[in-house]
Design a protein around this motif. Structure first.
Motif, PDB file in Angstrom:
ATOM      1  N   PHE A  35     -51.495 -15.074 -74.615  1.00 19.06           N
ATOM      2  CA  PHE A  35     -51.570 -13.797 -73.907  1.00 19.06           C
ATOM      3  C   PHE A  35     -52.215 -13.977 -72.532  1.00 19.06           C
ATOM      4  CE2 PHE A  35     -54.083  -9.933 -72.959  1.00 19.06           C
ATOM      5  CZ  PHE A  35     -53.065  -8.988 -72.901  1.00 19.06           C
ATOM      6  N   MET A  36     -53.350 -14.665 -72.487  1.00 19.00           N
ATOM      7  CA  MET A  36     -54.050 -14.855 -71.219  1.00 19.00           C
ATOM      8  C   MET A  36     -53.360 -15.897 -70.329  1.00 19.00           C
ATOM      9  SD  MET A  36     -56.279 -12.600 -70.968  1.00 19.00           S
ATOM     10  CE  MET A  36     -56.778 -13.228 -69.370  1.00 19.00           C
ATOM     11  N   TYR A  37     -52.647 -16.837 -70.943  1.00 25.62           N
ATOM     12  CA  TYR A  37     -51.863 -17.798 -70.149  1.00 25.62           C
ATOM     13  C   TYR A  37     -50.853 -17.062 -69.275  1.00 25.62           C
ATOM     14  CZ  TYR A  37     -48.220 -21.302 -69.184  1.00 25.62           C
ATOM     15  OH  TYR A  37     -47.282 -22.105 -68.581  1.00 25.62           O
ATOM     16  N   GLN A  38     -50.199 -16.059 -69.846  1.00 27.28           N
ATOM     17  CA  GLN A  38     -49.240 -15.274 -69.071  1.00 27.28           C
ATOM     18  C   GLN A  38     -49.925 -14.583 -67.896  1.00 27.28           C
ATOM     19  OE1 GLN A  38     -46.106 -15.351 -69.386  1.00 27.28           O
ATOM     20  NE2 GLN A  38     -45.421 -15.494 -71.506  1.00 27.28           N
ATOM     21  N   LYS A  39     -51.132 -14.054 -68.137  1.00 33.19           N
ATOM     22  CA  LYS A  39     -51.867 -13.376 -67.065  1.00 33.19           C
ATOM     23  C   LYS A  39     -52.231 -14.350 -65.953  1.00 33.19           C
ATOM     24  CE  LYS A  39     -52.038  -9.428 -69.305  1.00 33.19           C
ATOM     25  NZ  LYS A  39     -51.292  -8.243 -68.834  1.00 33.19           N
ATOM     26  N   TYR A 340     -58.609 -19.519 -69.504  1.00 31.36           N
ATOM     27  CA  TYR A 340     -57.975 -18.290 -69.980  1.00 31.36           C
ATOM     28  C   TYR A 340     -59.002 -17.216 -70.333  1.00 31.36           C
ATOM     29  CZ  TYR A 340     -54.308 -21.772 -70.125  1.00 31.36           C
ATOM     30  OH  TYR A 340     -53.446 -22.777 -69.780  1.00 31.36           O
ATOM     31  N   PHE A 341     -60.117 -17.581 -70.977  1.00 35.97           N
ATOM     32  CA  PHE A 341     -61.088 -16.522 -71.266  1.00 35.97           C
ATOM     33  C   PHE A 341     -61.942 -16.183 -70.047  1.00 35.97           C
ATOM     34  CE2 PHE A 341     -63.379 -20.174 -73.469  1.00 35.97           C
ATOM     35  CZ  PHE A 341     -64.467 -20.272 -72.612  1.00 35.97           C
ATOM     36  N   LEU A 342     -62.077 -17.109 -69.107  1.00 33.64           N
ATOM     37  CA  LEU A 342     -62.790 -16.768 -67.877  1.00 33.64           C
ATOM     38  C   LEU A 342     -61.992 -15.779 -67.027  1.00 33.64           C
ATOM     39  CD1 LEU A 342     -64.306 -20.194 -66.747  1.00 33.64           C
ATOM     40  CD2 LEU A 342     -65.517 -18.239 -67.738  1.00 33.64           C
ATOM     41  N   SER A 343     -60.677 -15.755 -67.204  1.00 36.16           N
ATOM     42  CA  SER A 343     -59.837 -14.865 -66.404  1.00 36.16           C
ATOM     43  C   SER A 343     -59.731 -13.459 -66.991  1.00 36.16           C
ATOM     44  CB  SER A 343     -58.440 -15.469 -66.250  1.00 36.16           C
ATOM     45  OG  SER A 343     -57.815 -15.646 -67.504  1.00 36.16           O
ATOM     46  N   ALA A 365     -64.057 -18.568 -60.594  1.00 33.89           N
ATOM     47  CA  ALA A 365     -65.293 -17.824 -60.333  1.00 33.89           C
ATOM     48  C   ALA A 365     -65.117 -16.872 -59.148  1.00 33.89           C
ATOM     49  CB  ALA A 365     -66.440 -18.795 -60.067  1.00 33.89           C
ATOM     50  N   ASP A 366     -64.435 -17.336 -58.120  1.00 30.94           N
ATOM     51  CA  ASP A 366     -64.207 -16.489 -56.943  1.00 30.94           C
ATOM     52  C   ASP A 366     -63.271 -15.322 -57.268  1.00 30.94           C
ATOM     53  OD1 ASP A 366     -65.819 -18.132 -55.452  1.00 30.94           O
ATOM     54  OD2 ASP A 366     -64.172 -19.258 -54.543  1.00 30.94           O
ATOM     55  N   LYS A 367     -62.224 -15.596 -58.019  1.00 28.48           N
ATOM     56  CA  LYS A 367     -61.230 -14.557 -58.280  1.00 28.48           C
ATOM     57  C   LYS A 367     -61.713 -13.524 -59.292  1.00 28.48           C
ATOM     58  CE  LYS A 367     -56.361 -13.757 -59.133  1.00 28.48           C
ATOM     59  NZ  LYS A 367     -56.237 -13.012 -57.877  1.00 28.48           N
ATOM     60  N   TYR A 368     -62.432 -14.007 -60.331  1.00 27.64           N
ATOM     61  CA  TYR A 368     -62.804 -13.106 -61.422  1.00 27.64           C
ATOM     62  C   TYR A 368     -64.284 -12.729 -61.418  1.00 27.64           C
ATOM     63  CZ  TYR A 368     -58.144 -14.264 -62.967  1.00 27.64           C
ATOM     64  OH  TYR A 368     -56.775 -14.434 -63.019  1.00 27.64           O
ATOM     65  N   THR A 369     -64.988 -13.095 -60.349  1.00 22.24           N
ATOM     66  CA  THR A 369     -66.350 -12.633 -60.076  1.00 22.24           C
ATOM     67  C   THR A 369     -67.316 -12.993 -61.195  1.00 22.24           C
ATOM     68  OG1 THR A 369     -65.317 -10.746 -58.946  1.00 22.24           O
ATOM     69  CG2 THR A 369     -67.706 -10.691 -59.218  1.00 22.24           C
ATOM     70  N   PHE A 370     -67.607 -14.277 -61.316  1.00 24.17           N
ATOM     71  CA  PHE A 370     -68.695 -14.707 -62.195  1.00 24.17           C
ATOM     72  C   PHE A 370     -69.434 -15.857 -61.532  1.00 24.17           C
ATOM     73  CE2 PHE A 370     -64.936 -17.063 -63.664  1.00 24.17           C
ATOM     74  CZ  PHE A 370     -65.389 -18.372 -63.709  1.00 24.17           C
ATOM     75  N   LYS A 417     -60.151  -5.607 -65.373  1.00 24.56           N
ATOM     76  CA  LYS A 417     -60.407  -6.468 -66.524  1.00 24.56           C
ATOM     77  C   LYS A 417     -59.226  -6.406 -67.477  1.00 24.56           C
ATOM     78  CE  LYS A 417     -64.217  -4.069 -66.681  1.00 24.56           C
ATOM     79  NZ  LYS A 417     -64.497  -3.786 -65.272  1.00 24.56           N
ATOM     80  N   VAL A 418     -59.089  -7.450 -68.287  1.00 24.74           N
ATOM     81  CA  VAL A 418     -58.020  -7.501 -69.284  1.00 24.74           C
ATOM     82  C   VAL A 418     -58.611  -7.167 -70.649  1.00 24.74           C
ATOM     83  CG1 VAL A 418     -56.253  -8.939 -70.367  1.00 24.74           C
ATOM     84  CG2 VAL A 418     -56.838  -9.285 -67.959  1.00 24.74           C
ATOM     85  N   ASP A 419     -57.979  -6.270 -71.369  1.00 24.99           N
ATOM     86  CA  ASP A 419     -58.463  -5.877 -72.693  1.00 24.99           C
ATOM     87  C   ASP A 419     -58.065  -6.940 -73.721  1.00 24.99           C
ATOM     88  OD1 ASP A 419     -59.288  -4.674 -75.001  1.00 24.99           O
ATOM     89  OD2 ASP A 419     -57.901  -2.973 -74.898  1.00 24.99           O
TER      90      ASP A 419
END
Length: 646
Positions: A35-39, A340-343, A365-370, A417-419
């Motif tokens: 699922f997250m790979y597609q994202k 995938y879980f970081l995204s 980290a830059d894209k998903y703000t962590f 965020k992705v649910d």
């Protein structure tokens, strides 16, 4: 080797969909990862699955067969029928085995590094300089007896002396104290007969790294013996004291239920993910996060609170010892899942210790703000904040991480965020030799009886990484485990593969009825245990070996005579290589997949898969098909049962 899109799905689900970009099938057996790979693909980010696919097109056949060498300035050399020797004169057999030994050296070094860090942490804890306390004094007493420390001393004094002695044993220039004290007499005779009795791990490492240089050892036999000797040094000299110290500091694992998979990430909390293989900073983070002062700081920032979420083997180390609650949420996954879980957009701080942190994470980290935070002096992820852990500064480091994470939440909270809340799986974790004995009423006798009766045919230790080299992530692991328990073989899980089995639901009591053979299912129901027992991480190889030694001693046999096997169905890196040599040195049939880079030498292949059995009782077996691999392991177990007359 086979691409994850070509072969090796082992019948796993979710393999018929294709990605929107390059037309490859899904990279994992787990729905959450796919699922997250597609994202991630939609965002155009570099990720492990696509990098693997791209690399498949350019792989070197000489490297895959193990017949290339780049050690000296006259190379690289590649062995062919026209060039049967390198410039230095070494042949294919020497190059293949030397390359394998170099990997084993690195695995031994990593485990010894971790053991040293654990001993230094115990030392400073005994001196009152850390936030930790000794939770299991019995492990200090056990170490004291091995190391010749007076057990009547006060606990802190005793622990200090134990820590100092462990540090000494790592570099002792005589037979390893831990091998001498813990290896069965029958094994010590084998070690002595074939010349693989080790000194301290650091001294063995010095010898074997030197041996691996150009123009020193070109004999595949002596190189192989060095790798076996490293395996013994690793299991007894590094891994046993390492886990005993961590048990002493953080508690010996005992069974309890926890939650795994991406759904443990609730974006409304400040989520801090300790990642790697060492639990030191992670345990300090949990301790501080339980302080109402920090929870209030998080709430003032708009969060529901602070959660510590385990990642990779650091998460397994913590989860084996800590109950899941409002502060410790559980475990995300294993290393292939990191990007995938970081995204998901739910992470505030990714805290990296000694192992399994990808070099490209600054992009995420830059894209998903962590915040990307390195707490080990050997971690070099570009763009990370460095807050180096040393025993005694863990509270300061943990507090700084918490403050950085809370500030990050303020910036992250209103971003997309992705649910992933639906991706959750319960797992019964925290097994150990002590936990098994407790579950059996204080004795191994009930386990021995069900083995003798055939209700449990045998035991398979599945100690594993996770890889795309033989199919989708965790596919070979999950499907092999299912095949083994279907055949009434109890599985002990450790390493990254352990997370794969947890996420697949194999480490639940209900899994016995769903997947196990009728006899094993009956045993599991009677004892209230899963058919796959979670022993934790790859560092628990030592714990598993000592469990096998205890069973062998109880039966009055050598470990090589047990109806037991070892499998690494998705081995990936250098620590898995040293674990394999540990298992073979202890006399175990050891299955590995994918096929290691040794096929360029028929002599090395024959040595590892046939001839070594006459030396140690163990051998290597290969195979990428879970049904065929399980069948071969069952046949080996039944042969051992026949020889024991059970």
């Amino acid at each position: 080797m086979f691409g994850f899109f070509k072969k090796g799905d082992g019948g796993a689900g979710n393999q018929n969909e294709t990605s929107p970009s390059v037309g490859v099938k899904m990279p994992s057996v787990h729905e959450s990862v796919n699922f997250m790979y597609q994202k991630v693909k939609e965002e155009g980010l570099s990720n492990v699955a696509d990098r693997f696919e791209a690399m498949e097109k350019v792989r070197c056949k000489f490297c895959k067969e193990g017949v290339s060498c780049q050690l000296c300035s006259m190379g690289p050399c590649r062995i062919t029928p026209q060039t049967p020797r390198g410039v230095c004169g070494i042949d294919a057999h020497g190059i293949v085995m030397r390359n394998l030994l170099i990997k084993a050296n690195m695995g031994l070094a990593a485990y010894t590094y971790h053991c040293r860090e654990a001993a230094l942490t115990l030392l400073e804890t005994a001196r009152g300089n850390t936030v930790y306390e000794i939770k299991d004094p019995s492990k200090i007493d056990a170490l004291a007896q091995i190391l010749g420390v007076d057990t009547s001393l006060p606990l802190d004094t005793k622990a200090e002396k134990v820590a100092q002695r462990v540090l000494e044993t790592l570099s002792e220039n005589k037979t390893s104290t831990f091998v001498e004290a813990l290896a069965p007499e029958s094994r010590k005779e084998v070690f002595k007969r074939i010349g693989i009795t080790p000194k301290g791990p650091m001294n063995e490492l010095v010898d074997s790294v030197t041996r691996s240089m150009t123009n020193i050892d070109g004999d595949y036999i002596t190189l192989a013996l060095a790798a076996l000797r490293n395996g013994v040094a690793s299991a007894f000299g590094s891994l046993v004291p390492l886990e005993m110290i961590q048990d002493a500091l953080y508690g010996t694992p005992s069974p309890h239920e926890c939650t795994v998979d991406f759904g443990v990430l609730d974006p409304d909390y400040v989520n801090i993910l300790p990642n790697g293989h060492e639990p030191f900073v992670g345990m300090a983070l949990i301790k501080l996060a339980k302080d109402e002062k920090f929870q209030q700081m998080a709430r003032e920032a708009g969060a529901k609170g602070i959660r510590i979420v385990g990642s990779i083997e650091t998460g397994q180390e913590i989860m084996a010892r800590v109950e899941c609650d409002d502060v410790f949420a559980g475990l995300t996954s294993n290393w292939i899942s990191i990007e995938y879980f970081l995204s998901t957009g739910a992470v505030d701080a990714f805290v990296m210790d000694m192992n399994c942190s990808l070099a490209n994470l600054k992009e995420y980290a830059d894209k998903y703000t962590f915040k990307l935070i390195a707490v080990s002096n050997i971690i070099g992820v570009p763009g990370s904040i460095r807050l180096e852990y040393k025993p005694g500064n863990e509270a300061k480091v943990a507090e700084e991480i918490i403050k950085l994470a809370i500030e990050n939440f303020k910036e992250r909270r209103n971003k997309q965020k992705v649910d992933v809340s639906k991706f959750k799986q319960k797992a019964l974790v925290g097994f150990s030799a002590e936990a098994i004995v407790n579950a059996l009423g204080g004795s191994l006798d009930p386990l021995l009886e069900v083995i003798k009766s055939g209700d449990i045919k045998g035991i398979a230790a599945l100690v594993n990484c996770t890889s795309l080299g033989n199919g989708p992530q965790d596919s070979m692991t999950v499907n092999l485990a299912k095949e083994l328990i279907k055949r009434d073989i109890l599985v002990i899980g450790a390493g990254c593969g352990n997370a794969g089995m947890q996420k697949a639901g194999l480490e639940t009591v209900e899994a016995a009825e769903k997947y196990a053979g009728p006899k094993l299912a009956g045993v599991c129901k009677a004892l209230g245990i899963p058919p796959v027992l979670s022993f934790g991480t790859c560092t628990d190889t030592g714990r598993i070996i000592m469990t096998a030694v205890a069973i062998a001693n109880a039966l009055g046999v050598d470990p090589s005579q047990l109806p037991a096997v070892v499998t690494a169905p998705e081995y990936m890196e250098q620590k898995a290589v040293i674990d394999g040599f540990s298992a073979v040195a202890m006399g175990f049939y050891t299955h590995v997949s994918p096929v290691p880079p040794v096929t360029g030498s028929d002599k090395v292949v024959k040595l590892l898969t046939e001839e070594v059995e006459a030396l140690t009782g163990g051998k290597i077996a290969v195979g990428d098909d879970p049904v065929e691999a399980a069948k071969a392991m069952e046949e080996h177990i039944m042969k051992k049962r026949d020889l024991l007359g059970i």
